[in-house]
Design a protein around this motif. Structure first.
Motif, PDB file in Angstrom:
ATOM      1  N   ARG A  42       0.848  -1.196   0.000  1.00  0.00           N
ATOM      2  CA  ARG A  42       0.000   0.000   0.000  1.00  0.00           C
ATOM      3  C   ARG A  42       0.876   1.235   0.000  1.00  0.00           C
ATOM      4  NH1 ARG A  42      -4.784   1.451   4.371  1.00  0.00           N
ATOM      5  NH2 ARG A  42      -4.699   3.725   4.161  1.00  0.00           N
ATOM      6  N   SER A  44       0.753   5.412   0.029  1.00  0.00           N
ATOM      7  CA  SER A  44      -0.149   6.521   0.342  1.00  0.00           C
ATOM      8  C   SER A  44       0.526   7.859   0.052  1.00  0.00           C
ATOM      9  CB  SER A  44      -0.571   6.469   1.815  1.00  0.00           C
ATOM     10  OG  SER A  44      -1.243   5.257   2.107  1.00  0.00           O
ATOM     11  N   ARG A  50      -4.363   6.982  -2.317  1.00  0.00           N
ATOM     12  CA  ARG A  50      -3.463   5.858  -2.075  1.00  0.00           C
ATOM     13  C   ARG A  50      -3.668   4.771  -3.140  1.00  0.00           C
ATOM     14  NH1 ARG A  50      -7.920   5.395   1.120  1.00  0.00           N
ATOM     15  NH2 ARG A  50      -8.896   3.334   1.314  1.00  0.00           N
ATOM     16  N   GLU A  52      -3.472   0.464  -3.441  1.00  0.00           N
ATOM     17  CA  GLU A  52      -3.391  -0.811  -2.746  1.00  0.00           C
ATOM     18  C   GLU A  52      -3.397  -1.926  -3.775  1.00  0.00           C
ATOM     19  OE1 GLU A  52      -6.706  -0.974  -0.128  1.00  0.00           O
ATOM     20  OE2 GLU A  52      -6.037   0.682   1.137  1.00  0.00           O
TER      21      GLU A  52
END
Length: 269
Positions: A42, A44, A50, A52
């Motif tokens: 992940r 950000s 973000r 993922e």
């Protein structure tokens, strides 16, 4: 270089599970390989922005990308939609298909405000063969034909919610030039020239019988035209659907059985 790393190491570099906070305020948590993000992770940029998904050799390649406008799920390149994927905006709109450099390019299907636009896309706009379904507030019905730059452009056929149709050549979203319209209410067909959203000249037929042939304005005979009827034909001027001005009325005698008989009378005015 990372400003802070916490996790597994191999030969002095991140390898395995780990969390890294970078000097610019971004962060990554997930799997590492030989010092690079590799595997499930992940990344950000901020609380609401973000990515993922899967990282390969330090770059995101497939997963979910959350932005301030919505969420994209699919293949990515350089942190942009690239490949196959679906974008869902917070407005409720969505676009599923092929992407390139962050823009829909290739085959895709856009759903927006109850309408569905399916076909080929180029640089973020529908461009090429398309199949469109309109919501009731946008006239309902369908359009099948060519698009260019996001508008109907080329040959196409529009079917309205009531079953009426308009087929011909389109430019920038409007039918222009030679086209054919069929009105479902009374099975009337108009074949002629279409400009500015209306016929300017054409032939009006119903059940293979000609009702009028000539100039048209606002859907009515207007200008010069020819209008056959049971006992003859009128050729001349029309004003808003009414025979008015210079013209010739030719009357054919009608027998007791309703069939025309020999003998024609002509009246000019």
């Amino acid at each position: 270089m990372p400003s802070l790393y916490s996790g597994e190491l191999k030969h002095g570099v991140p390898h395995g599970e780990g969390v890294c906070k970078f000097a610019d305020g971004t962060s990554y948590s997930g799997e590492w390989k030989n010092g690079k993000q590799d595997g499930i992770g992940r990344f950000s940029w901020s609380k609401n922005v973000r990515f993922e998904g899967i990282f390969t050799n330090g770059k995101p390649t497939k997963g979910k990308m959350f932005t301030l406008d919505g969420m994209y799920e699919g293949e990515v390149q350089d942190c942009l939609p690239h490949g196959k994927g679906t974008m869902k905006w917070k407005s409720g709109d969505s676009l599923a298909g092929e992407w390139k450099g962050g823009q829909p390019t290739g085959f895709g299907e856009l759903s927006t405000h109850g309408c569905c636009f399916k076909g080929q896309w180029q640089d973020g706009r529908l461009h090429g063969p398309a199949d469109v379904k309109f919501a009731a507030e946008h006239g309902g019905g369908t359009f099948v034909g060519e698009y260019a730059g996001g508008h109907a452009h080329g040959s196409g056929r529009r079917v309205f919610e009531n079953g009426s149709t308009l087929q011909g050549t389109w430019q920038n979203g409007r039918c222009v030039g030679a086209c054919i319209a069929n009105f479902s209410e009374d099975d009337t067909t108009v074949t002629g020239n279409f400009e500015g959203g209306n016929f300017t000249r054409g032939s009006v037929n119903r059940k293979q019988q000609c009702l009028y042939d000539g100039d048209i304005a606002q859907g009515e005979p207007h200008g010069r035209g020819r209008q056959p009827f049971r006992s003859g034909v009128y050729e001349g001027d029309f004003v808003r659907g009414v025979r008015m001005g210079q013209g010739m009325l030719s009357l054919t005698s009608v027998g007791s059985n309703g069939a025309p008989e020999d003998g024609t009378r002509r009246y000019a005015g």
